[in-house]
Design a protein around this motif. Sequence first.
Motif, PDB file in Angstrom:
ATOM      1  N   LYS A 140       0.818  -1.228   0.000  1.00  0.00           N
ATOM      2  CA  LYS A 140       0.000   0.000   0.000  1.00  0.00           C
ATOM      3  C   LYS A 140       0.845   1.268   0.000  1.00  0.00           C
ATOM      4  O   LYS A 140       0.613   2.182  -0.776  1.00  0.00           O
ATOM      5  N   THR A 141       1.796   1.308   0.924  1.00  0.00           N
ATOM      6  CA  THR A 141       2.565   2.545   1.057  1.00  0.00           C
ATOM      7  C   THR A 141       3.415   2.786  -0.186  1.00  0.00           C
ATOM      8  O   THR A 141       3.515   3.918  -0.671  1.00  0.00           O
ATOM      9  N   ASN A 142       3.992   1.728  -0.720  1.00  0.00           N
ATOM     10  CA  ASN A 142       4.789   1.903  -1.943  1.00  0.00           C
ATOM     11  C   ASN A 142       3.931   2.309  -3.132  1.00  0.00           C
ATOM     12  O   ASN A 142       4.338   3.137  -3.948  1.00  0.00           O
ATOM     13  N   ALA A 144      -2.019   7.995   6.489  1.00  0.00           N
ATOM     14  CA  ALA A 144      -2.960   7.598   7.530  1.00  0.00           C
ATOM     15  C   ALA A 144      -2.653   6.190   8.030  1.00  0.00           C
ATOM     16  O   ALA A 144      -3.484   5.532   8.627  1.00  0.00           O
ATOM     17  N   ASP A 145      -1.455   5.725   7.751  1.00  0.00           N
ATOM     18  CA  ASP A 145      -1.024   4.372   8.118  1.00  0.00           C
ATOM     19  C   ASP A 145      -0.104   4.451   9.327  1.00  0.00           C
ATOM     20  O   ASP A 145       0.868   5.192   9.331  1.00  0.00           O
ATOM     21  N   LEU A 146      -0.446   3.674  10.328  1.00  0.00           N
ATOM     22  CA  LEU A 146       0.413   3.664  11.520  1.00  0.00           C
ATOM     23  C   LEU A 146       1.450   2.549  11.450  1.00  0.00           C
ATOM     24  O   LEU A 146       2.165   2.299  12.402  1.00  0.00           O
ATOM     25  N   LEU A 189       4.703   0.132  10.082  1.00  0.00           N
ATOM     26  CA  LEU A 189       6.140   0.368  10.216  1.00  0.00           C
ATOM     27  C   LEU A 189       6.704   1.215   9.088  1.00  0.00           C
ATOM     28  O   LEU A 189       7.438   2.156   9.310  1.00  0.00           O
ATOM     29  N   GLY A 190       6.362   0.839   7.857  1.00  0.00           N
ATOM     30  CA  GLY A 190       6.928   1.548   6.714  1.00  0.00           C
ATOM     31  C   GLY A 190       6.166   2.813   6.419  1.00  0.00           C
ATOM     32  O   GLY A 190       5.556   2.970   5.373  1.00  0.00           O
ATOM     33  N   ASN A 191       6.185   3.759   7.339  1.00  0.00           N
ATOM     34  CA  ASN A 191       5.451   5.002   7.130  1.00  0.00           C
ATOM     35  C   ASN A 191       5.997   5.769   5.942  1.00  0.00           C
ATOM     36  O   ASN A 191       7.152   5.605   5.567  1.00  0.00           O
ATOM     37  N   VAL A 248      -4.536   8.909  -0.169  1.00  0.00           N
ATOM     38  CA  VAL A 248      -4.539   8.561   1.254  1.00  0.00           C
ATOM     39  C   VAL A 248      -4.024   7.137   1.427  1.00  0.00           C
ATOM     40  O   VAL A 248      -4.639   6.180   0.948  1.00  0.00           O
ATOM     41  N   ASP A 249      -2.894   7.020   2.081  1.00  0.00           N
ATOM     42  CA  ASP A 249      -2.328   5.709   2.398  1.00  0.00           C
ATOM     43  C   ASP A 249      -2.960   5.246   3.703  1.00  0.00           C
ATOM     44  O   ASP A 249      -2.634   5.747   4.766  1.00  0.00           O
ATOM     45  N   THR A 250      -3.903   4.305   3.619  1.00  0.00           N
ATOM     46  CA  THR A 250      -4.652   3.920   4.813  1.00  0.00           C
ATOM     47  C   THR A 250      -3.943   2.813   5.592  1.00  0.00           C
ATOM     48  O   THR A 250      -3.006   2.182   5.104  1.00  0.00           O
TER      49      THR A 250
HETATM   50 MG   LIG Z   1       2.036   0.918   4.764  1.00  0.00          MG
END
Ligand SMILES: [Mg+2]
Length: 276
Positions: A20-22, A43-45, A47-49, A122-124
Motif C-alpha cells: 500500500k505505502t509503496n 494515515a497508516d500507523l 512500520l513503513g510510514n 490517502v495511504d490507509t
Molecule cells: Mg504501509
Amino acid sequence: MHNNPVRVIAVTSGKGGVGKTNVSVNLSVGLALRGSRVLLMDADLGLGNVDVLLGLRSHMNLSHVLAGEASLDDILLEGPEGIGILPAASGIKHMAELSSAENTGLIHAFAALKRPVDIMVVDTAAGIADSVVRFSQAASDVIVVVCDEPASITDAYAMIKVLSRDHGVQRFQVVANMVRDTGEGRRLFEKLNAAAGRFLDVTLIHLGSVPFDDYLRRSIQRQKTVIQAFSGSRSSRAFLEIADQVSRWPAPKGVAGHLQFFIERLVQSEPDLEVL
Ligand SMILES: [Mg+2]
Ligand SMILES: Nc1ncnc2c1ncn2[C@@H]1O[C@H](COP(=O)(O)OP(=O)(O)O)[C@@H](O)[C@H]1O
C-alpha cells in the motif's frame, strides 16, 4: 478556501505488507510528474510510514492540527517532485472519538489549506479499522492493493465486502502487486473479480499490475521512490503506467470533488462496523 475539484484516492488492502505505502508514494510521484499537484496523506500507523520511506522527518502531525497548535500548511512536509506529505498518523488514530468541536476544527483546517491540491492520495492503515472505512467511503476512488497470497486475497475481498455492503462503495480499482508477470497479475485480478461478482454488487477494475522487483527493495533502502532511484526498472514503469491511467480518469463530479466536503463526509460518517 479552495473550490477546485480534488480527487481523493484511498489506497487500501485489508492485509498489511502487500505494498500500500509503496503504491501510494509512487502513484503520488507519478501523478506529480504528469503535472498534478499532489497531497499524500499518511494515515497508516504501520512500520513503513511514508516519512520513513522517503527519509523525511516529521515533528508534527494531524493531532497538532486537531489540538489547534498548527495549521495543515504548518505540518506539511515537502516530498519528491513537489508532492506535499500530510503526516496524519497519530491524529487519525483518534478519528472515531473526535468531539464535534474537533470535527469542525478539522473541516476548517482543510478549508483553510493554502497549498493548491488537485489529487489527494490517502495511504490507509492495514485491516478494516474504522478510519480505513471512513477514508474509503468518503474518497472519490478506492484502490485495493492485492498480492497472490491467500490471506491477501481473503482480506481484500473482506474489505470490498464491508465497503460495498455497509458503506455504499461500489467501484474498486485493483492493483495486483508483487506479480511475476502480467499474466499472473491478470489471473489474480480475475480470481478476486470472480468471487466479488458471485456474491457482491460491485464493479472491479484492473488498474494495473506491479511486478515483484528487487529494484523496489533497493530504492526503499535508499529512502527514495523507485521512480526516482531506478526510473527504468519494471516496477517504476508499472507505477508510471498506473499514474497515466489515473490521470485519464474523468474529473470527479459535484461536491465529491471538493476537499472540504471530503473532510465533512469523513468526520460525519458513522460507520457502524460489523465484525466479519
Ligand atoms: Mg504501509
Ligand atoms: N513490487 C514489489 N516488489 C518487491 N517487493 C515489494 C514490492 N511491493 C512491496 N514490496 C515489499 O513489501 C514491503 C511492504 O510494502 P509496503 O508498501 O510497506 O506495504 P503496506 O503499506 O501494505 O504495509 C516493502 O518493504 C517491500 O520490501
